[in-house]
Enzyme design. Structure first.
Site, PDB file in Angstrom:
ATOM      1  N   SER A 179       0.746  -1.110  -0.027  1.00 50.35           N
ATOM      2  CA  SER A 179      -0.022   0.142   0.025  1.00 50.35           C
ATOM      3  C   SER A 179       0.792   1.164   0.143  1.00 50.35           C
ATOM      4  O   SER A 179       1.899   1.530   0.617  1.00 50.35           O
ATOM      5  CB  SER A 179      -0.905   0.104   1.198  1.00 50.35           C
ATOM      6  OG  SER A 179      -1.460   1.213   1.424  1.00 50.35           O
ATOM      7  N   GLN A 202       0.972  -0.509  -4.880  1.00 54.64           N
ATOM      8  CA  GLN A 202      -0.766   0.417  -4.748  1.00 54.64           C
ATOM      9  C   GLN A 202      -0.232   1.710  -4.772  1.00 54.64           C
ATOM     10  O   GLN A 202       0.277   2.196  -3.946  1.00 54.64           O
ATOM     11  CB  GLN A 202      -1.589  -0.390  -3.709  1.00 54.64           C
ATOM     12  CG  GLN A 202      -2.868   0.367  -3.718  1.00 54.64           C
ATOM     13  CD  GLN A 202      -2.899   1.467  -2.943  1.00 54.64           C
ATOM     14  OE1 GLN A 202      -2.342   1.798  -1.850  1.00 54.64           O
ATOM     15  NE2 GLN A 202      -3.420   2.660  -3.497  1.00 54.64           N
ATOM     16  N   TYR A 243      -1.786   5.572  -5.078  1.00 48.29           N
ATOM     17  CA  TYR A 243      -2.823   6.822  -5.084  1.00 48.29           C
ATOM     18  C   TYR A 243      -2.065   7.975  -5.805  1.00 48.29           C
ATOM     19  O   TYR A 243      -0.807   8.236  -5.748  1.00 48.29           O
ATOM     20  CB  TYR A 243      -3.113   7.368  -3.452  1.00 48.29           C
ATOM     21  CG  TYR A 243      -4.136   6.538  -2.988  1.00 48.29           C
ATOM     22  CD1 TYR A 243      -5.364   5.914  -3.453  1.00 48.29           C
ATOM     23  CD2 TYR A 243      -3.536   5.713  -1.481  1.00 48.29           C
ATOM     24  CE1 TYR A 243      -5.984   5.371  -2.949  1.00 48.29           C
ATOM     25  CE2 TYR A 243      -4.385   4.905  -0.954  1.00 48.29           C
ATOM     26  CZ  TYR A 243      -5.907   4.373  -1.840  1.00 48.29           C
ATOM     27  OH  TYR A 243      -6.611   3.723  -0.782  1.00 48.29           O
ATOM     28  N   THR A 273      -5.565   2.623  -7.396  1.00 53.09           N
ATOM     29  CA  THR A 273      -6.668   2.591  -6.753  1.00 53.09           C
ATOM     30  C   THR A 273      -7.684   3.632  -6.970  1.00 53.09           C
ATOM     31  O   THR A 273      -7.208   4.881  -7.088  1.00 53.09           O
ATOM     32  CB  THR A 273      -6.527   2.498  -5.127  1.00 53.09           C
ATOM     33  OG1 THR A 273      -5.905   1.377  -5.031  1.00 53.09           O
ATOM     34  CG2 THR A 273      -8.067   2.320  -4.557  1.00 53.09           C
ATOM     35  N   LYS A 310      -8.149  -0.809  -9.610  1.00 57.27           N
ATOM     36  CA  LYS A 310      -8.532  -1.531  -8.462  1.00 57.27           C
ATOM     37  C   LYS A 310      -9.818  -0.757  -8.092  1.00 57.27           C
ATOM     38  O   LYS A 310      -9.530   0.636  -7.659  1.00 57.27           O
ATOM     39  CB  LYS A 310      -7.560  -1.502  -7.513  1.00 57.27           C
ATOM     40  CG  LYS A 310      -8.204  -1.930  -5.992  1.00 57.27           C
ATOM     41  CD  LYS A 310      -6.782  -2.402  -4.895  1.00 57.27           C
ATOM     42  CE  LYS A 310      -7.501  -2.908  -3.723  1.00 57.27           C
ATOM     43  NZ  LYS A 310      -8.184  -1.960  -2.849  1.00 57.27           N
ATOM     44  N   HIS A 340     -13.328  -2.178  -2.068  1.00 55.93           N
ATOM     45  CA  HIS A 340     -12.353  -1.593  -1.006  1.00 55.93           C
ATOM     46  C   HIS A 340     -12.861  -2.321   0.298  1.00 55.93           C
ATOM     47  O   HIS A 340     -12.927  -1.730   1.288  1.00 55.93           O
ATOM     48  CB  HIS A 340     -12.652   0.012  -0.821  1.00 55.93           C
ATOM     49  CG  HIS A 340     -11.249   0.685  -0.590  1.00 55.93           C
ATOM     50  ND1 HIS A 340     -10.458   1.390  -1.480  1.00 55.93           N
ATOM     51  CD2 HIS A 340     -10.680   0.658   0.468  1.00 55.93           C
ATOM     52  CE1 HIS A 340      -9.458   1.612  -0.670  1.00 55.93           C
ATOM     53  NE2 HIS A 340      -9.425   1.551   0.329  1.00 55.93           N
ATOM     54  N   GLY A 396     -14.273 -10.057   0.800  1.00 60.30           N
ATOM     55  CA  GLY A 396     -15.002 -11.072   1.334  1.00 60.30           C
ATOM     56  C   GLY A 396     -14.499 -12.609   1.084  1.00 60.30           C
ATOM     57  O   GLY A 396     -15.252 -13.431   1.583  1.00 60.30           O
TER      58      GLY A 396
HETATM   59  C1  LIG Z   1      -7.687  -1.547   7.146  1.00 59.84           C
HETATM   60  C2  LIG Z   1      -7.761  -1.560   5.898  1.00 59.84           C
HETATM   61  C3  LIG Z   1      -6.867  -0.620   5.206  1.00 59.84           C
HETATM   62  C4  LIG Z   1      -6.938  -0.718   3.639  1.00 59.84           C
HETATM   63  N1  LIG Z   1      -5.971   0.159   3.007  1.00 59.84           N
HETATM   64  C5  LIG Z   1      -6.126   0.101   1.608  1.00 59.84           C
HETATM   65  C6  LIG Z   1      -5.039   0.980   0.629  1.00 59.84           C
HETATM   66  O1  LIG Z   1      -4.228   1.723   1.464  1.00 59.84           O
HETATM   67  N2  LIG Z   1      -5.161   0.796  -0.370  1.00 59.84           N
HETATM   68  C7  LIG Z   1      -6.248   0.148  -1.323  1.00 59.84           C
HETATM   69  O2  LIG Z   1      -5.984   0.328  -2.502  1.00 59.84           O
HETATM   70  N3  LIG Z   1      -7.014  -0.672  -0.589  1.00 59.84           N
HETATM   71  C8  LIG Z   1      -7.009  -0.529   0.589  1.00 59.84           C
HETATM   72  N4  LIG Z   1      -7.890  -1.507   1.328  1.00 59.84           N
HETATM   73  C9  LIG Z   1      -8.740  -2.104   0.628  1.00 59.84           C
HETATM   74  C10 LIG Z   1      -8.129  -3.609   0.245  1.00 59.84           C
HETATM   75  O3  LIG Z   1      -6.943  -3.444  -0.572  1.00 59.84           O
HETATM   76  C11 LIG Z   1      -9.202  -4.580  -0.120  1.00 59.84           C
HETATM   77  O4  LIG Z   1     -10.020  -4.034  -1.427  1.00 59.84           O
HETATM   78  C12 LIG Z   1     -10.420  -5.032   0.893  1.00 59.84           C
HETATM   79  O5  LIG Z   1      -9.699  -5.276   2.170  1.00 59.84           O
HETATM   80  C13 LIG Z   1     -10.765  -6.422   0.426  1.00 59.84           C
HETATM   81  O6  LIG Z   1     -11.903  -6.832   1.163  1.00 59.84           O
HETATM   82  P1  LIG Z   1     -11.513  -8.055   2.382  1.00 59.84           P
HETATM   83  O7  LIG Z   1     -11.111  -7.274   3.285  1.00 59.84           O
HETATM   84  O8  LIG Z   1     -12.907  -8.557   2.733  1.00 59.84           O
HETATM   85  O9  LIG Z   1     -10.829  -9.158   1.782  1.00 59.84           O
HETATM   86  C14 LIG Z   1      -8.030  -1.430   2.858  1.00 59.84           C
HETATM   87  C15 LIG Z   1      -8.767  -2.249   3.431  1.00 59.84           C
HETATM   88  C16 LIG Z   1      -8.541  -2.551   5.048  1.00 59.84           C
HETATM   89  C17 LIG Z   1      -9.652  -3.339   5.352  1.00 59.84           C
END
Ligand SMILES: Cc1cc2nc3c(=O)[nH]c(=O)nc-3n(C[C@H](O)[C@H](O)[C@H](O)COP(=O)(O)O)c2cc1C
Length: 384
Positions: A134, A156, A158, A184, A249, A273, A306
């Protein structure tokens, strides 16, 4: 804490509630991803666990990401071939991986465990999986790369208003061996996480987002601050700025999938997300077919959101995903037991997928066909 025995792909896999799975010394034995989460919950502060676990607003999409997987049914095809051994290997963006499950980017992993992103990268590399790192990591991307030089890592991204900040991130990722950029597109404003507001969430004082210059505000769980407005024309510009493959994404419609393809992307991640942005959007698995149909094989399609079991992975692959990614389960693995915990989570999904393939009559990833999965509605009013 370790597993009671090495799981082989022949073992039956049941998910006992964590209370029922106690070792003599009272330690819990996780036998599935939900067990890992239950143990992680006890190890983390409320501030951290709530931040990781939460979805936006009413958390409708968060819940639906998991519930939707259960609305699909598997149609096994028996006796067609010998499935006593299975080959789970595949490629993503042309690079071999041992099985089609990678780690989605999540911010601030050192809040789950002191080793943070280093541990996650090591775990992914040790089972020949892929880790997406990230922008909001709490470790330097170069340090993680140097620690796992052979690991498959994607970065990843931004896009910040400060163009130099964005360009520096891209060049640093290229130079330290990240093999794709994951842009993203769904987080240019941050969804409301009510638990974070109630907890007055803050990043523990000893942690920083190590890859960003300090001209922004410190991470407070709100992304979007300092981000540039993003258009599909910027995706084209990004493609011409880097030689790395670009994956977008956050795609949730066939229309955006077509725009992504027309912008020249190499991959699309169907994602909401993890239910943390616009509440009320569909579960990722429900969108997958629409995106796969729109893309018509012009780029690889991945999914996150999920995924918690081998049958979830099997369903996503049957519906056209090249690979799936997990977000929270890796964080819970980290909190449970650092590198070993993340590795365990990946191994559980690998072994569960292998067994599910055997039970469904599939010897390799290519055998997982669309006809393996139907929506449950087909069985709710059966035609006699
Ligand atoms: C605590 C947390 C932080 C996240 N940080 C980012 C991030 O920095 N960049 C990003 O593209 N997605 C981020 N996401 C989204 C995840 O990449 C991903 O899409 C998502 O967690 C998938 O769902 P799941 O947790 O049910 O597996 C984050 C998700 C969580 C739970």
């Amino acid at each position: 804490m370790s597993r009671p025995m090495e799981m082989t792909s022949q073992d039956s896999i049941t998910c006992a509630p964590v209370e029922e799975a106690k070792m003599a010394d009272g330690d819990s034995i996780p036998v599935c991803l939900d067990d890992v989460e239950a143990i992680a919950l006890k190890k983390m502060s409320k501030n951290a666990y709530d931040h990781y676990r939460s979805g936006a607003d009413d958390q409708q999409t968060l819940g639906d990401n998991r519930a939707a997987f259960k609305r699909y049914r598997l149609r096994p095809m028996f006796l067609r071939q010998d499935v006593s051994t299975r080959d789970l290997a595949t490629t993503i963006q042309g690079v071999p991986v041992d099985f089609p499950v990678g780690i989605a980017p999540t911010a601030v992993q050192r809040m789950a465990h002191p080793d943070g992103e280093v541990a996650t990268a090591r775990a992914a590399a040790s089972v020949r999986s892929c880790m997406i790192f990230s922008t909001y990591a709490t470790s330097r991307m170069e340090a993680v790369a140097a620690d796992t030089p052979d690991g498959l890592r994607w970065f990843q991204l931004y896009v910040f208003k400060n163009q130099k900040q964005t360009e520096d991130l891209i060049r640093r990722a290229e130079q330290s061996g990240y093999r794709a950029l994951v842009l993203t597109i769904d987080c240019y404003h941050s969804g409301t996480k009510r638990a974070d507001i109630r907890n007055k969430f803050t990043l523990p004082k000893h942690l920083r987002t190590e890859n960003l210059s300090d001209d922004g505000k410190p991470y407070d769980g709100v992304c979007g601050l300092g981000f540039a407005p993003l258009l599909w024309s910027d995706v084209k510009k990004l493609k011409s700025f880097t030689k790395l493959p670009v994956v977008v994404k956050g795609v949730l419609t066939g229309e955006d999938a077509v725009r992504a393809v027309e912008s020249g992307v190499d991959g699309i991640m169907v994602s909401n997300h993890g239910g943390r942005q616009l509440d009320g959007v569909p579960a990722s698995i429900d969108v997958l077919s629409e995106v796969v149909q729109a893309v018509q094989g012009r780029c690889e399609v991945y999914l996150d959101g999920g995924v918690r079991s081998g049958t979830d992975v099997l369903k996503a692959l049957a519906l056209g995903a090249r690979a799936v990614f997990i977000g929270r389960p890796a964080l819970y693995g980290l909190a449970y037991n650092g590198e070993a915990g993340v590795k365990l989570v990946l191994q559980m999904l690998r072994d569960e997928l292998s067994l599910a393939m055997a039970l469904a009559g599939c010897a390799n990833i290519g055998d997982i066909q669309r006809s393996l999965v139907v929506h449950e509605s087909r069985y709710l009013q059966p035609k006699l």
